[in-house]
Scaffold this active site. Structure first.
Site, PDB file in Angstrom:
ATOM      1  CE1 TYR A  53     -39.364  14.063   7.002  1.00  0.00           C
ATOM      2  CE2 TYR A  53     -39.859  13.142   4.848  1.00  0.00           C
ATOM      3  CZ  TYR A  53     -39.510  12.969   6.171  1.00  0.00           C
ATOM      4  OH  TYR A  53     -39.332  11.707   6.669  1.00  0.00           O
ATOM      5  CG  HIS A 106     -33.390   9.987  14.563  1.00  0.00           C
ATOM      6  ND1 HIS A 106     -34.449   9.461  15.270  1.00  0.00           N
ATOM      7  CD2 HIS A 106     -32.395   9.060  14.626  1.00  0.00           C
ATOM      8  CE1 HIS A 106     -34.100   8.262  15.736  1.00  0.00           C
ATOM      9  NE2 HIS A 106     -32.870   8.001  15.372  1.00  0.00           N
ATOM     10  CB  SER A 174     -41.352   3.946  22.456  1.00  0.00           C
ATOM     11  OG  SER A 174     -40.373   3.683  21.462  1.00  0.00           O
TER      12      SER A 174
END
Ligand SMILES: [Zn+2]
Length: 229
Positions: A53, A106, A174
């Protein structure tokens, strides 16, 4: 005033050079999802997860908003309807493009979260397993991102927005990751017009009234131009 809800996913940030776990090259290719994007992976090897990260945070900070991000900021500024962006992306490119109403379902790469007390703060560019929490002073800093198996943020707020939407757009996503994939159905149930913008047709394209196929940096500015007509 009506309400416009726009869901954005990895496809919009890909054109700013930020890859995803589906890409074959880049940061994700060197790691397994279960190692770097699950609570279990973090428990097994926090040092590895922090390094991953840290690299993504540095990469995202160096990236710039593209024409699609900028067009959505213009839509919010100039359209008479209230525009809210719900994004699956953890970068801050929508905000840096000038969008104000952004829900990062998120989480945020730029955020730190204490695994013990739940305190949130702005992450330093680099963190490790010794980084102390400013609230409880214990070494339990983790990236403030939602991992696989964790519940996304703002789900109640998003459901309320979709129930009021007159228009729902999905860009660069998607249609495979739930719960976001269900948003088009919620919006339709509320009577919203729906439009999908993606690089290629998706598994859920048939659920949308309209599908614009192509790179987000081309489809989104053209769509916004039409909306502002
Ligand atoms: Zn704490």
């Amino acid at each position: 005033m009506g309400r416009i809800v726009i869901l954005t996913g990895a496809g919009i940030s890909a054109e700013s050079g930020l890859g995803t776990f589906r890409d074959e090259g880049g940061l994700w290719a060197q790691h397994r999802i279960e190692d770097v994007a699950t609570p279990e992976g973090y428990a097994r090897n926090p040092a590895l997860v922090h390094r991953f990260y840290n690299a993504r945070r540095i990469q995202a900070a160096a990236a710039a908003p593209n024409a699609a991000h900028l067009a959505l900021a213009r839509l919010e500024a100039e359209h008479s309807d209230v525009v809210t962006i719900v994004t699956q992306n953890v970068d801050d490119l929508h905000r840096r493009a000038g969008s104000h109403h952004v829900l990062q379902m998120h989480g945020r790469l730029a955020g730190a979260l204490c695994d013990i007390c739940g305190h949130r703060w702005e992450a330093p560019p680099e963190m490790d397993e010794e980084t102390p929490c400013p609230a409880c002073h214990r070494a339990a800093a983790r990236p403030d991102v939602v991992w696989f198996g964790e519940v996304p943020h703002y789900m109640d707020e998003i459901a309320a927005l979709l129930a009021e939407a007159r228009l729902f757009a999905a860009i660069g996503t998607s249609g495979q990751v739930y719960p976001a994939a269900a948003f088009v159905e919620e919006a339709r149930a509320a009577g919203a017009e729906t439009v999908e913008m993606s690089l290629e047709p998706t598994a859920v394209s048939h659920l949308f009234d309209d599908c614009l196929v192509g790179p987000a940096t081309e489809t989104v500015p053209r769509w916004v131009e039409g909306m502002l007509g």
